[in-house]
Scaffold this motif. Structure first.
Motif: not given
Length: 454
Positions: A244-266, A48-52
């Protein structure tokens, strides 16, 4: 390199490259970047392979030839058109665009107009009074269009839902950035208003978050907003988290449903190329097959709190605390034991190294490659895939030292007043590589999981 060579040889034999397609009403070609990722994975014998693509992350199973959206779990069929067939298909004239029937039916979907702090999924920020659904027919049968329009009206009758969530105004202020992203991500309108005309009362009172859109989207939004409210409550009570900033997380982070997730970087993104450049500085033969951003909210907050602590300890602003991006290999242990655990890098499980028991990080990818985790090979002829992590490490005030296997904490700083304050980290050189030793678990955050071949 072997995968690329295999792809080139196949292309040269036929004069055309294989084409990857996914089924969405009809078979559609992937974009060039995804074509390359899929073909490289296929030639390497991966399962299998992942991409974004944009905000969406996908996993393609090359055994069952299925693409899964890892966020919505929607599945589509995938196929690979061999070069010979692709060359033939290119000569076939595509079917003409269907003629538009004279009957055009629009369906009104009422939406709430903006009055106060309102976010909408439309680019210009406006919320239209209606959405027009155009019904077309491939034939001259007018009744088929009318029947379709009637069915759409029936489906939309109960499709629109509105959810009102009262929250303390202080919490609502912290959620504005997230609510704006939520609107764009789920295509819902979000309206935030106070329940008092008095400014002083409003700042201490209650606000109303009103979410409106398709039922399933509003239900998803509701599932996301309630945990955010709990986080906002915690940040209001926690003086460190509140900085912390209002978002609390780095600007490149994407929306997530769970507390911890892996996000594929294009592969064609600036983020991917930046990490690739850092790897190639010392390991130029590495071919990154997948780059995944590690988004673990709880670990990130612990890391930020550690940075606050180091800043206060050294009497400097948080922005002046020294951080470095460093590599870390896990050898026989899967990297998920670190990025998927609430402790993260845990020195309790570290072996005793040249500088004692600590979490070790290297400035050069080539050094950490010797400690990389080897993934299980998907086939006898497939290339061995390795994994390492790129971490953000709070270096702070670091002490350069020779090797000392007895270390369990950094040494004390020299002091004329007798005050006992330790260095934040220890560093030294081994095998032509500067390494940093961290003796506090919260001082490192795993940024990326790098999967590669050499």
């Amino acid at each position: 390199a072997a995968a690329a060579a295999a792809g080139e040889s196949e292309t040269s034999r036929t004069g055309s490259a294989a084409v990857w397609q996914y089924f969405d009403v009809r078979w559609r070609d992937y974009q060039a970047a995804e074509q390359q990722v899929l073909e490289n994975a296929f030639q390497s014998g991966l399962l299998d392979v992942n991409f974004q693509v944009g905000q969406w992350a996908y996993r393609v199973n090359l055994t069952h030839m299925q693409q899964t959206n890892t966020q919505t779990l929607k599945i589509r069929q995938v196929k690979r058109v061999p070069p010979s067939q692709a060359a033939t298909a290119a000569l076939i004239t595509p079917p003409p665009t269907p003629t538009r029937n004279e009957v055009v039916t629009d369906v009104d979907v009422p939406l709430t107009p903006s009055t106060e702090e309102t976010f909408s999924p439309w680019d210009d920020g406006s919320i239209p009074d209606k959405v027009v659904i155009l019904v077309e027919s491939f034939s001259d049968a007018t009744h088929s269009v009318d029947d379709a329009a009637s069915e759409i009206h029936s489906l939309l009758k109960d499709a629109v839902k509105e959810k009102q969530i009262p929250v303390p105004t202080a919490f609502a202020r912290r959620l504005l950035i997230r609510l704006k992203n939520l609107s764009a991500f789920l295509s819902v309108s979000v309206h935030v208003s106070t329940q008092s005309d008095n400014a002083d009362e409003a700042s201490e009172g209650t606000s109303l978050i009103r979410i409106r859109g398709a039922q399933d989207r509003v239900d998803k939004a509701e599932d996301l907003v309630y945990p955010w409210i709990l986080e906002a409550a915690q940040m209001e009570r926690d003086p460190i988290a509140s900085q912390l900033p209002e978002s609390g997380f780095p600007p490149e982070w994407q929306h997530q449903y769970k507390n911890g997730e892996l996000k594929m970087v294009a592969a064609d993104s600036r983020e991917f190329k930046e990490v690739q450049s850092i790897v190639h500085e010392s390991l130029p033969r590495a071919v990154i097959t997948t780059l995944e951003r590690i988004q673990y909210k709880f670990l990130w907050k612990k890391y930020c709190q550690s940075k606050q602590h180091v800043a206060a300890k050294n009497g400097v602003a948080v922005s002046l605390v020294q951080e470095k991006r460093l590599f870390h290999g896990t050898r026989n242990n899967p990297p998920s034991e670190i990025y998927g655990d609430e402790v993260g890098f845990d020195m309790r499980y570290s072996n005793e190294g040249l500088w004692g028991r600590a979490n070790y990080f290297a400035t050069r990818a080539e050094y950490s490659h010797n400690y990389s985790h080897k993934k299980t090979k998907s086939g006898f002829f497939s290339k061995q895939q390795h994994q390492m992590m790129l971490a953000s490490v709070i270096i702070g005030d670091s002490k350069e030292m020779g090797t000392d296997r007895s270390l369990r904490t950094p040494p004390f700083k020299p002091s004329s007043t007798g005050e006992k304050i330790r260095y934040d980290t220890v560093n030294g050189v081994t095998i032509n590589t500067r390494v940093y030793m961290v003796y506090e678990n919260g001082q490192a955050y795993p940024l990326y999981l790098i999967t590669y071949t050499v």
